[in-house]
Design an enzyme around this catalytic site. Structure first.
Site, short mmCIF file in Angstrom:
data_model
loop_
_atom_site.label_atom_id
_atom_site.label_comp_id
_atom_site.label_asym_id
_atom_site.label_seq_id
_atom_site.Cartn_x
_atom_site.Cartn_y
_atom_site.Cartn_z
N TYR A 173 0.84 -1.19 0.00
CA TYR A 173 0.00 0.00 0.00
C TYR A 173 0.88 1.25 0.00
CZ TYR A 173 -3.62 -3.44 0.97
OH TYR A 173 -4.46 -4.52 0.89
N CYS A 343 -7.75 -22.97 12.53
CA CYS A 343 -7.68 -22.64 11.10
C CYS A 343 -7.02 -23.78 10.34
CB CYS A 343 -6.90 -21.34 10.92
SG CYS A 343 -6.43 -20.97 9.22
#
Length: 655
Positions: A173, A343
């Site tokens: 970013y 997960c």
């Protein structure tokens, strides 16, 4: 106390944190089209706060809605009207003694001009990736304007009650683009040396300090971009920048990894081992005096404790583990670690947001981002009996939720163990997390007192004996076998049989169908030394698989150099060959093979459901998982959860 390091107090600047567990920022796509936080989003974060975290760093939050809109549902605090809604989020998290941090973000070259109607801004005119839009090199005026947007956003965060802000300098970013020699090719005071490349951010930090005093500031950056292209940050270069940021006065640093061109180093597929990148975080901890937060593919509290004991970091960054089980921390603290739903690294969460532009969900937790819909589980079972037929993921999840509602649940499984297709899916390389999922789900059922009946077929007579008020059918599916010449030959096998070790094809093998099951089966056969041909009707092998998972699997499989017949349809099987049709040209193609393995998907076993409907016409019967429609593990768990949650609540129900 279990895990003494994990549950010790910590400090970040003036903040005192009750433990060392911090939720990492993960995009949810739950905001509305104006970037306002929604009720669904608030409940999602509140559930994680309720689960015992010390602090939540919420998802990337836009400071600019003119030049930076990366997605339609990007959370933002770019305008004053965002502040009031944000206060609701902050209050909801604070209710459970949990700190909350806003991660402030500008996309730069990663923004989407289709949403802004403007050319993206960037340090230099360098696209974020091949084929992406060319950004505009920022003028000094652009730089000052965007810096002010960050500083103004901090004021809104402070007003909303946030405990701190995190400046997002990772994952390609805008701030990370300034750090990068690849993206930042400026010749002025914002380019060149590490000091100059950090200047865009250090000036923002100085502006925040001047205007808001000692308000806590964190920075997230990629400790090592792990991208083998000149100009991307190395570990040594990252540490050099981190030292500059520490000197500028930040209170903590949050270490991620990867780049816009290497997302796997940030959010890894299942084949990556926990802690594979811990050397990066440890190098920063040894180089800096401020606290280090770091992700490290943490799936369980034992490993989190180990990282803290080894001095890898000061706080553990919990990401996808919080999607899978928001009560990770509370279960760890209360000695229930074996019940933490872990997960499995399938990247379904990432697939939803990044590929499909849909709100985040989790394969193993059907409530993730749906807490508003499934807010309160009613204790309305009153000891009534419910039968669940099939002990795969759908059946186990239905049984769990029904038991939580207070039903007496009888779970019938025809084999000697629970797990269903998980006991096949966990056999290929790197799939041990599925074995753990079965163990966890089994532990949850045992804790809830579900009556588990293994090695028992549930016929109508057996079910009638327990007098159920409802039945859940989770009997799974059967593999698809096409009606083609030779398909019943002795040299034809099902992928499920091969993976489970029940069949041993010989010689050169054609694997027909290249979904994930087909690819994993082919990898197993190649690893065993077989010559393999892949046959797929679609133009490319691995159709429909999320690219990060597909590329990870193909990276291993293609190293064995199988022959690939994409765009080919199987027509017939012979003793020593198969005949295919080239879908483009219509030409028939024949290749020599000794064995054929079919991996063409599954279809529901309808017969069991139909027989039970006939035998019990006055009882509510629900088909779930593969018994309802062929799908993935997440589809099965979601079906089971929803059936367990809603059974007996429909129109005309007798429960």
């Amino acid at each position: 106390m279990n895990y003494p390091k994990l549950f010790s107090e910590g400090r970040i600047g003036p903040l005192v944190l009750k433990n060392r567990g911090i939720m990492m920022p993960m995009a949810t796509d739950l905001a509305d089209k104006d970037g306002l936080v929604t009720k669904r989003q608030i409940r999602y974060y509140q559930e994680r706060a309720k689960g015992g975290l010390a602090m939540i760093i919420n998802e990337y939050t836009g400071v600019d809605d003119v030049d930076s809109i990366p997605s339609i549902h990007n959370l933002r605090i770019a305008r004053d009207y965002h502040t009031t809604a944000m206060e609701e989020l902050v209050d909801a998290v604070h209710m459970y003694d949990c700190k909350i941090v806003a991660q402030l973000h500008h996309g730069g070259a990663t923004s989407n001009p289709q949403f802004t109607g403007r050319q993206n801004l960037a340090p230099s005119a360098v696209p974020i990736a091949d084929g992406r839009p060319m950004p505009k090199e920022m003028t000094l005026e652009d730089i000052k304007r965007v810096q002010e947007k960050f500083i103004d956003a901090v004021g809104r965060c402070k007003k909303a009650g946030y405990d701190a802000v995190e400046l997002h300098g990772a994952h390609g970013y805008l701030i990370a683009q300034f750090f990068s020699k690849y993206y930042n090719r400026r010749q002025d005071q914002y380019g060149g040396s590490a000091t100059n490349r950090a200047r865009f951010l250090t000036e923002i930090i100085a502006g925040i300090r001047k205007r808001y005093g000692n308000y806590p500031i964190l920075v997230r950056m990629c400790g090592d971009e792990m991208t083998p292209v000149d100009g991307f940050l190395t570990l040594a270069e990252g540490i050099e920048i981190a030292r500059i940021l520490e000197k500028a006065g930040i209170d903590a640093i949050n270490i991620s990894n990867g780049s816009a061109r290497n997302g796997d180093a940030n959010c890894e597929p299942f084949s990556y081992k926990s802690g594979w990148k811990k050397h990066v975080a440890k190098a920063y901890k040894e180089a800096l005096n401020i606290p280090v937060i770091a992700t490290n593919t943490i799936k369980d509290p034992e490993f989190a404790e180990q990282l803290l004991e080894e001095g890898v970091c000061d706080f553990v960054g919990l990401g996808r583990s919080q999607l899978a089980d928001p009560y990770f921390m509370l279960k760890a603290a209360s000695g229930q670690s074996e019940e933490i739903r872990k997960c499995i690294g399938c990247l379904y969460c990432r697939e939803r947001v990044l590929r499909d532009a849909m709100p985040i969900r989790c394969t193993v937790n059907a409530r993730t981002a749906r807490e508003v819909e499934f807010d309160q589980l009613e204790k309305d079972g009153n000891g009534q009996t419910v039968a669940v037929i099939g002990g795969g993921p759908a059946g186990m999840e239905a049984a769990r939720v029904l038991a939580l509602r207070g039903f007496e649940v009888h779970l019938f499984e025809k084999t000697q163990q629970l797990g269903g297709t998980l006991n096949i899916a966990d056999k290929p390389a790197f799939k041990e997390k599925l074995t753990q999922l079965t163990r966890t789900m089994t532990a949850q059922l045992n804790q809830l007192g579900v009556i588990i009946k293994l090695n028992q077929l549930a016929d109508a007579k057996t079910i009638r004996g327990i007098k159920p008020v409802a039945i859940v059918v989770a009997c799974g599916a059967e593999p698809v076998v096409p009606k083609l010449p030779g398909v019943d030959g002795n040299n034809v096998y099902l992928a499920e049989e091969v993976v489970a070790g029940q069949a041993q094809p010989v010689g050169k093998i054609a694997v027909v169908g290249t979904g994930l099951t087909g690819l994993e089966t082919a990898e197993m056969l190649c690893s065993a030394g077989h010559e393999v041909a892949l046959v797929e009707m679609a133009p490319e092998i691995g159709p429909g698989i999320f690219p990060a998972i597909r590329n990870d699997e193909l990276g291993r499989l293609l190293s064995h150099k199988p022959t690939v017949y994409a765009g080919h349809k199987l027509l017939a099987i012979d003793v020593r060959s198969i005949t295919m049709e080239n879908m483009s040209s219509g030409e028939e193609v024949q290749i020599e093979v000794d064995s054929v393995v079919l991996a063409l998907g599954v279809r529901p076993r309808k017969q069991i459901y139909d027989e039970l409907k006939q035998a019990f016409p006055d009882i509510e019967i629900r088909a779930v998982g593969d018994a309802r429609r062929g799908g993935r593990i997440g589809d099965a768990i979601r079906d089971g959860f929803e059936a367990g949650y809603t059974l007996g609540k429909g129109s005309g129900s007798i429960i």
